[in-house]
Design a protein around this motif. Structure first.
Motif, PDB file in Angstrom:
ATOM      1  N   VAL A 119     -14.657  25.262  56.145  1.00  0.00           N
ATOM      2  CA  VAL A 119     -14.642  25.427  57.589  1.00  0.00           C
ATOM      3  C   VAL A 119     -15.144  27.071  57.794  1.00  0.00           C
ATOM      4  CG1 VAL A 119     -13.349  25.417  59.608  1.00  0.00           C
ATOM      5  CG2 VAL A 119     -12.865  23.932  58.038  1.00  0.00           C
ATOM      6  N   LYS A 120     -16.204  27.010  58.398  1.00  0.00           N
ATOM      7  CA  LYS A 120     -16.815  28.385  58.724  1.00  0.00           C
ATOM      8  C   LYS A 120     -16.087  28.957  60.259  1.00  0.00           C
ATOM      9  CE  LYS A 120     -21.187  30.732  59.546  1.00  0.00           C
ATOM     10  NZ  LYS A 120     -22.566  30.602  59.451  1.00  0.00           N
ATOM     11  N   GLU A 121     -16.005  27.994  61.075  1.00  0.00           N
ATOM     12  CA  GLU A 121     -15.457  28.560  62.526  1.00  0.00           C
ATOM     13  C   GLU A 121     -14.458  27.389  62.983  1.00  0.00           C
ATOM     14  OE1 GLU A 121     -18.553  29.197  65.123  1.00  0.00           O
ATOM     15  OE2 GLU A 121     -19.784  30.243  63.691  1.00  0.00           O
ATOM     16  N   GLY A 122     -13.454  27.905  63.713  1.00  0.00           N
ATOM     17  CA  GLY A 122     -12.702  27.178  64.303  1.00  0.00           C
ATOM     18  C   GLY A 122     -11.207  27.228  63.976  1.00  0.00           C
ATOM     19  N   VAL A 123     -11.040  27.900  62.557  1.00  0.00           N
ATOM     20  CA  VAL A 123      -9.542  28.083  62.320  1.00  0.00           C
ATOM     21  C   VAL A 123      -8.696  28.891  63.023  1.00  0.00           C
ATOM     22  CG1 VAL A 123      -8.096  28.366  60.261  1.00  0.00           C
ATOM     23  CG2 VAL A 123     -10.228  27.083  59.874  1.00  0.00           C
ATOM     24  N   ASN A 124      -7.603  28.422  63.615  1.00  0.00           N
ATOM     25  CA  ASN A 124      -6.832  29.547  64.067  1.00  0.00           C
ATOM     26  C   ASN A 124      -5.550  29.563  63.294  1.00  0.00           C
ATOM     27  OD1 ASN A 124      -8.475  29.875  66.492  1.00  0.00           O
ATOM     28  ND2 ASN A 124      -7.551  27.418  67.037  1.00  0.00           N
ATOM     29  N   GLY A 125      -4.434  30.885  63.541  1.00  0.00           N
ATOM     30  CA  GLY A 125      -3.466  30.943  62.978  1.00  0.00           C
ATOM     31  C   GLY A 125      -3.801  31.940  61.612  1.00  0.00           C
ATOM     32  N   PHE A 221      -8.876  25.808  53.955  1.00  0.00           N
ATOM     33  CA  PHE A 221      -9.669  24.570  54.400  1.00  0.00           C
ATOM     34  C   PHE A 221     -10.959  24.652  53.451  1.00  0.00           C
ATOM     35  CE2 PHE A 221      -6.778  25.205  58.105  1.00  0.00           C
ATOM     36  CZ  PHE A 221      -5.941  24.143  57.512  1.00  0.00           C
ATOM     37  N   PHE A 222     -11.143  24.435  52.212  1.00  0.00           N
ATOM     38  CA  PHE A 222     -12.429  24.698  51.615  1.00  0.00           C
ATOM     39  C   PHE A 222     -12.415  23.670  50.310  1.00  0.00           C
ATOM     40  CE2 PHE A 222      -9.754  28.031  50.359  1.00  0.00           C
ATOM     41  CZ  PHE A 222      -9.579  27.796  49.051  1.00  0.00           C
ATOM     42  N   ALA A 223     -13.555  23.363  49.864  1.00  0.00           N
ATOM     43  CA  ALA A 223     -13.716  22.247  48.783  1.00  0.00           C
ATOM     44  C   ALA A 223     -14.968  22.600  48.146  1.00  0.00           C
ATOM     45  CB  ALA A 223     -13.601  20.852  49.034  1.00  0.00           C
ATOM     46  N   VAL A 224     -15.144  22.330  46.655  1.00  0.00           N
ATOM     47  CA  VAL A 224     -16.467  22.135  45.925  1.00  0.00           C
ATOM     48  C   VAL A 224     -16.918  20.868  45.476  1.00  0.00           C
ATOM     49  CG1 VAL A 224     -17.678  23.031  43.754  1.00  0.00           C
ATOM     50  CG2 VAL A 224     -15.737  24.316  45.014  1.00  0.00           C
ATOM     51  N   THR A 225     -17.962  20.501  45.647  1.00  0.00           N
ATOM     52  CA  THR A 225     -18.591  19.148  45.269  1.00  0.00           C
ATOM     53  C   THR A 225     -18.529  18.751  43.747  1.00  0.00           C
ATOM     54  OG1 THR A 225     -20.767  19.857  45.210  1.00  0.00           O
ATOM     55  CG2 THR A 225     -20.008  18.763  47.139  1.00  0.00           C
ATOM     56  N   ASN A 226     -17.926  17.519  43.609  1.00  0.00           N
ATOM     57  CA  ASN A 226     -17.800  17.232  42.126  1.00  0.00           C
ATOM     58  C   ASN A 226     -19.089  16.645  41.345  1.00  0.00           C
ATOM     59  OD1 ASN A 226     -17.766  14.673  43.139  1.00  0.00           O
ATOM     60  ND2 ASN A 226     -15.582  14.488  43.089  1.00  0.00           N
ATOM     61  N   ASP A 227     -18.949  15.919  40.400  1.00  0.00           N
ATOM     62  CA  ASP A 227     -19.987  15.408  39.563  1.00  0.00           C
ATOM     63  C   ASP A 227     -20.538  14.108  40.236  1.00  0.00           C
ATOM     64  OD1 ASP A 227     -17.972  13.550  38.892  1.00  0.00           O
ATOM     65  OD2 ASP A 227     -17.977  13.824  36.853  1.00  0.00           O
ATOM     66  N   GLN A 228     -19.709  13.752  41.588  1.00  0.00           N
ATOM     67  CA  GLN A 228     -20.457  12.670  42.394  1.00  0.00           C
ATOM     68  C   GLN A 228     -21.078  13.340  43.608  1.00  0.00           C
ATOM     69  OE1 GLN A 228     -20.477   9.437  41.466  1.00  0.00           O
ATOM     70  NE2 GLN A 228     -20.067  10.139  39.301  1.00  0.00           N
ATOM     71  N   GLY A 229     -20.823  14.562  43.452  1.00  0.00           N
ATOM     72  CA  GLY A 229     -21.431  15.105  44.987  1.00  0.00           C
ATOM     73  C   GLY A 229     -20.368  15.159  46.165  1.00  0.00           C
ATOM     74  N   ALA A 230     -19.253  14.494  45.848  1.00  0.00           N
ATOM     75  CA  ALA A 230     -18.169  14.649  46.736  1.00  0.00           C
ATOM     76  C   ALA A 230     -17.344  15.613  46.926  1.00  0.00           C
ATOM     77  CB  ALA A 230     -17.387  13.120  46.492  1.00  0.00           C
ATOM     78  N   PHE A 231     -16.839  15.860  48.303  1.00  0.00           N
ATOM     79  CA  PHE A 231     -15.844  16.830  48.760  1.00  0.00           C
ATOM     80  C   PHE A 231     -14.755  16.401  49.761  1.00  0.00           C
ATOM     81  CE2 PHE A 231     -18.743  17.168  52.157  1.00  0.00           C
ATOM     82  CZ  PHE A 231     -17.829  17.334  53.026  1.00  0.00           C
ATOM     83  N   GLU A 232     -13.423  16.985  49.709  1.00  0.00           N
ATOM     84  CA  GLU A 232     -12.503  16.406  50.422  1.00  0.00           C
ATOM     85  C   GLU A 232     -11.796  17.810  50.989  1.00  0.00           C
ATOM     86  OE1 GLU A 232      -9.289  13.189  50.391  1.00  0.00           O
ATOM     87  OE2 GLU A 232      -8.788  14.777  48.769  1.00  0.00           O
ATOM     88  N   ILE A 233     -11.645  17.725  52.329  1.00  0.00           N
ATOM     89  CA  ILE A 233     -11.017  19.117  52.863  1.00  0.00           C
ATOM     90  C   ILE A 233      -9.698  18.458  53.642  1.00  0.00           C
ATOM     91  CG2 ILE A 233     -10.881  20.907  54.728  1.00  0.00           C
ATOM     92  CD1 ILE A 233     -14.011  21.150  53.820  1.00  0.00           C
TER      93      ILE A 233
END
Length: 273
Positions: A119-125, A221-233
């Motif tokens: 998440v580059k923008e929009g995080v508060n707190g 709120f960050f993640a790195v793609t795996n060996d299936q190219g998938a990510f989850e935040i």
């Protein structure tokens, strides 16, 4: 003559008696005044107590929303060159098969591995840094993982799992640079980063092929793609966000997403080779 003397004595005694009585009245008056002051002071309200300690900062907003997606690769996958480890016999001995550079890793399903999505923008707190360390391991004369994320203030534990000399050389632009040698297997070094930064590079000055990257964030709120190219935040609270995907060669892409509740959103990216 005798009568005059008696009169004078009587007058003097009378005056002294009057003075004595007046002095007693004055003393009583003073006593009453002091008593009145004491009573007034006791009856007066106490001075305001010192302000209580500042209330603790509000807990960071948390939510139940999840953003998932994949990062596709459009084009012909480049052939990554094999790494020549002949300069260090130990490094060469750790691999029975060729080892390739990791700049562009295209998965069999035509997605990209090692893309940092955040998440580059929009995080508060404010989000306190986790106490658990992120580990960057030097094993087989390569960095593991090749790309990772970490929060500001979170420990980074750099480990040498090889029986040869490594040095971890961080090349940040917004944080303090460091360059630390680890000549023995099992050595560990712990560092922290104070400022958000994307694309912070690590290298080993002993083994020129070794390289890794990280993103430093002031939220989780960050993640790195795996060996299936998938990510989850996970755990995004409601809000309007800019999601960015960063790749060490192909740069960045962004998308907007709106979270209204505990929902699942899909955000896909595609980089062209």
């Amino acid at each position: 003559m005798r009568q005059r003397v008696v009169f004078l004595i009587f007058g003097t005694l009378t005056s002294l008696a009057l003075l004595a009585c007046g002095g007693k009245k004055d003393e009583d008056a003073l006593m009453e005044e002091e008593t009145a002051k004491t009573s007034t002071s006791a009856a007066a309200p106490a001075a305001p107590a010192a302000a209580s300690a500042a209330a603790p900062a509000a807990a960071p907003a948390t939510g139940g929303a999840t953003v998932t997606g994949k990062v596709a690769f459009d084009g012909t996958a480049p052939t990554e060159p094999a790494i020549k480890m002949d300069a260090d016999a130990y490094c060469k001995s750790q691999h029975a098969t060729p080892v390739y550079e990791q700049e562009v890793v295209v998965n069999p399903n035509k997605t990209l591995q090692w893309v940092l999505v955040y998440v580059k923008e929009g995080v508060n707190g404010s989000y306190p840094a986790p106490t658990a360390a992120v580990e960057l391991n030097q094993q087989g004369c390569q960095y593991h993982p090749h790309v990772f994320g970490i929060q500001t203030g979170q420990p980074l534990k750099v480990v040498n799992s090889d029986g040869t000399l490594h040095n971890i050389h961080a090349l940040p632009k917004k944080n303090a640079e460091f360059n630390i040698g680890q000549p023995f297997k099992g050595m560990e070094t712990v560092k922290k980063f104070d400022n958000p930064e994307t694309g912070l590079r690590f290298k080993c000055d002993v083994h020129k092929w070794m390289g890794a990257y990280c993103g430093v964030f002031n939220h989780p709120f960050f993640a790195v793609t795996n060996d299936q190219g998938a990510f989850e935040i996970k755990n995004l609270p409601p809000g309007n966000y800019v999601i960015e995907a960063w790749h060490e060669k192909y740069g960045t892409q962004t998308q907007n997403v709106t979270i209204t509740g505990s929902e699942a959103k899909t955000v896909d990216f595609s980089f062209k080779g």
